[in-house]
Design a protein around this motif. Structure first.
Motif, PDB file in Angstrom:
ATOM      1  N   LEU A  12      17.703  -0.606   1.171  1.00  0.00           N
ATOM      2  CA  LEU A  12      17.462  -0.544  -0.278  1.00  0.00           C
ATOM      3  C   LEU A  12      16.801   0.767  -0.693  1.00  0.00           C
ATOM      4  N   GLU A  13      16.655   1.683   0.242  1.00  0.00           N
ATOM      5  CA  GLU A  13      15.935   2.922  -0.033  1.00  0.00           C
ATOM      6  C   GLU A  13      16.519   3.611  -1.265  1.00  0.00           C
ATOM      7  N   GLU A  40       0.841  -1.200   0.000  1.00  0.00           N
ATOM      8  CA  GLU A  40       0.000   0.000   0.000  1.00  0.00           C
ATOM      9  C   GLU A  40       0.876   1.250   0.000  1.00  0.00           C
ATOM     10  N   PRO A  41       0.359   2.322  -0.617  1.00  0.00           N
ATOM     11  CA  PRO A  41       1.133   3.568  -0.605  1.00  0.00           C
ATOM     12  C   PRO A  41       1.353   4.011   0.842  1.00  0.00           C
ATOM     13  N   GLY A  42       2.542   4.461   1.109  1.00  0.00           N
ATOM     14  CA  GLY A  42       2.828   4.967   2.450  1.00  0.00           C
ATOM     15  C   GLY A  42       3.095   3.896   3.487  1.00  0.00           C
ATOM     16  N   ALA A  43       3.126   2.636   3.074  1.00  0.00           N
ATOM     17  CA  ALA A  43       3.413   1.552   4.019  1.00  0.00           C
ATOM     18  C   ALA A  43       4.817   1.747   4.595  1.00  0.00           C
ATOM     19  N   THR A  44       4.975   1.329   5.832  1.00  0.00           N
ATOM     20  CA  THR A  44       6.289   1.403   6.473  1.00  0.00           C
ATOM     21  C   THR A  44       7.338   0.728   5.588  1.00  0.00           C
ATOM     22  N   VAL A  45       8.449   1.401   5.411  1.00  0.00           N
ATOM     23  CA  VAL A  45       9.529   0.826   4.596  1.00  0.00           C
ATOM     24  C   VAL A  45      10.301  -0.177   5.447  1.00  0.00           C
ATOM     25  N   ARG A 102      11.522  -2.214  -9.169  1.00  0.00           N
ATOM     26  CA  ARG A 102      10.820  -2.280  -7.879  1.00  0.00           C
ATOM     27  C   ARG A 102       9.888  -1.078  -7.820  1.00  0.00           C
ATOM     28  N   ARG A 103       8.586  -1.329  -7.753  1.00  0.00           N
ATOM     29  CA  ARG A 103       7.662  -0.207  -7.857  1.00  0.00           C
ATOM     30  C   ARG A 103       7.241   0.341  -6.505  1.00  0.00           C
ATOM     31  N   HIS A 143       8.543  -3.730  -2.467  1.00  0.00           N
ATOM     32  CA  HIS A 143       8.380  -4.598  -3.636  1.00  0.00           C
ATOM     33  C   HIS A 143       9.753  -5.131  -4.041  1.00  0.00           C
ATOM     34  N   ILE A 144       9.830  -6.425  -4.357  1.00  0.00           N
ATOM     35  CA  ILE A 144      11.130  -7.010  -4.712  1.00  0.00           C
ATOM     36  C   ILE A 144      11.270  -7.121  -6.224  1.00  0.00           C
ATOM     37  N   PHE A 145      10.245  -7.670  -6.868  1.00  0.00           N
ATOM     38  CA  PHE A 145      10.315  -7.846  -8.323  1.00  0.00           C
ATOM     39  C   PHE A 145       8.923  -8.137  -8.861  1.00  0.00           C
TER      40      PHE A 145
END
Lengths: 284, 806
Positions: B161-162, B151-156, B172-173, B177-179
């Protein structure tokens, strides 16, 4: 799965065990078969610097049936319960229940005394003992006393036994009539999802006396007087059973865990009880 | 002159070669408790390692205080990420192109993650010291749901990898997301689905579970500072790969590393990857100069060591009104946990999931897999299956059942009319595979006949009526499954692990007295290689299997190989064995011809000897030939009789099978009883029928566990709820159903002996069989899909949801 260091004692008399308990106070615990305590120690959820093994105390052993009175030493194993022909005559519900506890390897070590004294709501014998109206003999620094099984269990792992006391014997009247211990579990070795102990007698085609206890459906075993009362004077027909199920449902307080949510447990508790009553009635 | 020579049938029997139900030679030691496992290894001065693990699923590590632990008598060292950082070992690469913390570097991302590594004089002191390490955590928001993670804004979760918008497998969108990995023709598939007469749509969840080998993972690392050699004993399914990775990570040259896999108590994919325990033990041994042992306990294994599955598979399948399938669309949300540590061939981030068109001739298909980070343990290994094949088989075999419901058709008939026909092999699937051989219709008909399928359906219909009349509370389910496996990775051009092509190998030495030793690049974890590979060789070189020793697992002696997983041993190393055997035979032929004083082409191989064509009384046995190879000067030939073969398979192999079970199910308690299990396997040429049967029994039992109760479950806080065998279901003999096994035999056309591999088929086919039985029991009441595991309360919930509790 490595416990913290502990001292191990294997006293040969109750007096020696009691004095060890007094010497080490809160740092000491007695152990029967060890199948609950040792895993807790390995998980480091229980720290027991002084572990007192009761295996070598002869006074804690032996099954005696004297007339209508059954007396079982606290260190009698579940295996011995299963093998005892005296018990099979005097209290066949015990064999039926013990065969549903864990597996043979555990039953060679696990004891009836440990099963009740640990106060684990998952254990089967506490409910059976309440159903039978058993009394527990305790010995402590101030002498001996007895506590009724129906008053013994206070909360999960909390019982009327004080830390300085040792459970020595379990005594109850031989039971007549029909009996059943019905247990649903996920697999061999598991605790009950729900279990029901039922004893009843039949006179003239109706139920004369009944006693009902439920296992692992609250933080203590549940002896349901209301459920038993629902059977009194009935032919244990489906209407009576439904009333007993409803009454029992009012007495239990199951919690959600990996065995399922509360609604499921209540449903299974009812089914389990109904099957136990039906089987007990067929034997009465 | 050879009156005493046994007749040909006896000579064949004496070989104990292909097709012989030879008893397992391994079992003499295992049944007597004489196996030698990693934890049996004891070395002088050996130290013991143990981990401090995170109690939190997501937290910042504010500080670690090791003073109290170091002060404990017997503690030698406490390693943290700070100690590993100067060596560049605080993180390590995963097999999937990601990286993974060896010890917590500033934060923890799953419960049970390794935070510090204690090294002590004995196992007990190490455990005490773990308690004394003080770690100050600051809790962070936890994500256990892969859909919420995106979800948008989900905790990173992976702050390391930021800003990286692409990973090892493309774009990675989202930070979690990994792939996205795609195969097939998306546009064409969607066009077919849009126009289709019938479309069935369903989300199928294959829950997170765990291989749970009886022996947990562990190692003993021993650095000899005098000669600079590192010896690493461990529970490795791929010892050579471990050697190469250890060399790359440590900088120690590969010839100075010896990796040994001793007896292994089950792997099931759990022992393919590299775990922090191995890295920390090696570092600790290098630092202390002493051997260091680390063996995880059961809870550590279940909570932190590679899980399996956790695939949310959204499917759409289209068909004509008559039931001919026209297209398949699948989107997967794959929960990989904190790090992408899937053990797949490197170019395949979703393994061979695109075998998900199954055994059916589906003209067009598309599959897309999104890999997602969550606060769960890493893994995603192939638990007794080829890479993601059990997920694929479960998906298509559920979709077939759902489509049958949509069409109001019998599911057995729907399968039959969509099977790839025998004459279509080699068959090119819409998702790019070339199926080597198969005869699905024959196998299916044999299975349906064996169980009296029509009779079962009639009985089931009667049961439903009786249930509706209130005469019974038990329903009856018929579980159907027809699966196609894809095993034997793999062609080097497609399949590699960290760049190492997935060939395999066999080296044979024939001894002068006519016995032999063969070494392979694989390693048995219970499969019985010492038994079965000797049988392959016996048939190839004419020496009794009893006179052949198979050795595996020691990188100082075994030829390089990629190890044992994904049912690749027989398809790849088994092929290498046969081909190395043929090299032996070719030289033996020349020796025989010389000894018999005829031309090479005038002798032919006959079971255990070469005979002069047309004069079978003139022969030389392999034993005689072996002796001559070492003791006689033969013009034009080097002395000795040895061969080595490195085999790069031209294709995978495609075992298949037809499984059917019958289940009775109590709608009130959710309890189930498996009345009958029939399992027909076609694994091509059968090397040892008894070993195959054992493999099928074991795999079916694991499948039963997975389908009916086994799971790794987390609560909302990311606490693992199934960390012991009380809650993680491993069936005992009491719960395990009885099995009937059967077979057809369709050899692989490209494998030297036609064998395909079988060890994992029963898991792949068994899970959908058991699950389909549960669904089938409720089909008459309208159930479409209910996720596994089908334990008591979940089955009860189905009945409750369908209003069957009155």
């Amino acid at each position: 799965m490595i416990p913290a260091a502990f001292e191990y004692y294997r006293p040969e008399s109750l007096q020696d065990a009691l004095s060890l308990l007094q010497t080490h106070g809160d740092d000491a615990r007695v152990m029967a078969g060890g199948h609950s305590l040792i895993p807790m120690m390995k998980l480091r959820m229980a720290e027991v610097p002084h572990l007192i093994d009761l295996q070598a105390i002869a006074d804690l052993r032996g099954i005696r049936v004297d007339g209508d009175t059954v007396s079982i030493g606290a260190m009698v194993t579940q295996h011995e319960v299963i093998e005892s022909t005296d018990l099979l005559r005097a209290a066949p519900i015990l064999r039926e229940a013990a065969l549903q506890i864990a597996d043979p390897q555990v039953r060679y070590m696990g004891t009836i005394g440990g099963n009740v004294a640990n106060g684990d709501p998952g254990n089967d014998m506490p409910g059976i003992m309440q159903c039978l109206g058993a009394e527990f003999s305790l010995i402590g620094p101030d002498g001996t006393r007895t506590v009724a099984a129906r008053n013994f269990f206070e909360a999960a792992y909390m019982t009327a036994r004080t830390d300085e006391e040792i459970l020595t014997r379990i005594t109850f009247p031989a039971h007549a009539g029909g009996f059943a211990y019905e247990k649903q579990k996920r697999k061999i070795g598991d605790y009950a999802t729900a279990a029901a102990a039922v004893l009843l007698t039949k006179e003239g085609g109706t139920c004369a006396t009944a006693s009902i206890a439920m296992t692992n459906l609250s933080d203590v075993p549940v002896w349901s007087e209301a459920a038993a009362a629902a059977l009194d004077g009935t032919a244990c027909d489906s209407g009576a059973i439904a009333k007993a199920m409803a009454a029992m449902d009012g007495d239990i307080d199951p919690g959600e865990d990996n065995r399922g949510p509360v609604a499921f447990k209540r449903h299974v508790a009812g089914i389990t009880l109904s099957r136990a009553i039906t089987r007990a009635w067929s034997r009465a | 002159m050879n009156d005493l020579s046994p007749d040909r049938d006896d000579r064949i029997a004496n070989l104990k070669g292909l097709g012989c139900s030879r008893k397992r030679v391994e079992d003499a030691r295992f049944t007597q408790g004489k196996g030698n496992y990693v934890d049996d290894i004891k070395m002088p001065g050996m130290l013991h390692g143990d981990f401090v693990r995170s109690p939190y699923a997501h937290a910042r590590v504010v500080s670690i205080n090791i003073d109290a632990a170091m002060a404990l008598d017997g503690v030698v060292a406490v390693l943290t990420a700070k100690d590993l950082e100067p060596l560049g070992l605080h993180w390590m690469p995963t097999l999937a192109g990601d990286k993974q913390m060896v010890l917590a570097d500033g934060k923890v991302l799953f419960q049970g993650q390794e935070v510090a590594y204690v090294v002590a004089r004995d196992r007990y002191v190490a455990a005490d010291a773990v308690e004394l390490v003080e770690v100050d955590y600051e809790e962070l928001p936890v994500i256990v749901d892969p859909f919420k993670a995106l979800e948008p804004g989900a905790t990173v979760l992976r702050e390391d990898l930021e800003g990286q918008t692409s990973g090892a497998h493309g774009e990675r969108r989202h930070p979690n997301h990994i792939f996205l990995w795609e195969e097939g023709d998306k546009a064409a598939t969607e066009a077919v689905l849009d126009e289709a007469e019938v479309v069935a749509e369903e989300t199928i969840y294959y829950h997170r579970t765990h291989p749970c080998p009886l022996e947990t993972c562990g190692c003993v690392a021993s650095m000899d500072k005098v000669n600079g050699k590192l010896t690493l004993y461990g529970t490795f399914q791929a010892p050579h790969v471990v050697r190469t990775v250890a060399s790359l990570l440590s900088g120690i040259e590969e010839h100075n590393i010896r990796v040994v896999s001793p007896d292994i108590g089950g792997g099931f994919g759990n022992k393919v990857g590299v775990y922090p325990g191995y890295v920390c033990s090696i570092v600790a041994s290098i630092v202390t100069g002493k051997p260091v042992k680390w063996v995880e306990d059961r809870m550590e294994n279940l909570m932190a060591t590679a899980f399996a599955r956790d695939y949310w598979m959204k499917g759409r399948i289209s068909a004509t009104k008559e039931g001919k399938i026209t297209g398949l669309h699948c989107h997967v949300t794959a929960d990989h946990g904190a790090f992408d540590a899937c053990a797949d061939p490197t170019k395949f981030p979703a393994g061979f999931f695109h075998i998900c068109t199954g055994s059916y001739d589906i003209p067009v298909a598309y599959v897309g897999v999104d890999g997602v980070y969550t606060n769960k343990a890493p893994g995603g290994v192939a638990y007794r299956c080829s890479f993601r094949v059990t997920e694929a088989a479960y998906f298509i075999e559920r979709m077939i059942e759902v489509l049958a419901q949509e069409l109001n058709m019998d599911a057995a008939e729907l399968r039959r009319i969509n099977f790839i026909r025998k004459d279509q092999f080699p068959y090119h699937s819409a998702l790019g595979w070339e199926y080597d051989s198969g005869d699905y219709h024959t196998a299916w008909d044999k299975a349906l006949t064996a169980v009296n399928y029509d009779g079962l359906r009639a009985e089931q219909a009667e049961r439903v009526e009786a249930f509706k009349r209130g005469e019974t509370r038990k329903l009856m389910g018929i579980g159907l499954s027809f699966f196609t496996e894809i095993v034997g990775a793999g062609p080097v051009k497609n399949c590699d692990i960290l760049g190492m092509g997935m060939f395999d190998s066999c080296e044979i030495r024939i001894h002068p007295t006519g016995s032999a030793t063969a070494r392979l690049g694989t390693i048995s974890q219970g499969q019985g290689h010492a038994t079965t590979f000797a049988q392959i060789l016996a048939s190839e070189i004419g020496i009794s299997a009893d006179s052949i020793t198979i050795e595996e697992g020691d990188t100082d002696t075994a030829p390089y190989g990629l190890g044992t997983y994904g049912s690749r041993s027989t398809p790849v190393a088994g092929a290498a064995t046969a081909l190395a055997g043929r090299k032996i035979r070719a030289k033996a032929q020349m020796i025989a011809a010389y000894l018999l004083e005829v031309h090479d082409n005038d002798v032919e191989f006959d079971v255990d000897r070469f005979v002069v064509k047309g004069a079978p009384e003139r022969f030389k046995t392999m034993k005689e030939i072996a002796y001559a190879a070492y003791n006689q000067a033969i013009p034009g030939l080097e002395p000795g009789l040895e061969a080595v073969s490195y085999y790069d398979p031209p294709n995978m192999t495609y075992p298949f099978g037809a499984y059917i079970c019958v289940m009775d199910l109590d709608v009130d308690t959710g309890q189930t009883e498996i009345r009958q299990v029939y399992a027909l396997d076609d694994c091509g040429t059968r090397i040892n029928p008894m070993v195959i049967e054992g493999q099928v029994h074991g795999g079916l039992t694991e499948a039963y566990a997975i389908a009916m109760g086994q799971e790794i479950a987390y609560d909302e806080m990311g606490n693992c709820k199934t960390g012991t065998l009380m809650d993680f279901f491993l069936p005992t003999a009491v719960e395990t159903p009885h099995y009937t096994t059967d077979f057809t035999e369709t050899p692989s056309p490209h494998h030297p002996i036609g064998a395909k591999g079988v060890g994992e088929s029963p898991n792949v086919g068994g899970v959908p069989m058991f699950s389909n039985a549960v669904h089938d029991a409720f089909r008459a009441f309208g159930l479409r899909q209910s996720h596994m595991p089908h334990d008591h309360w979940r089955i009860w919930r189905i009945a409750e949801g369908l209003g069957l509790h009155g």
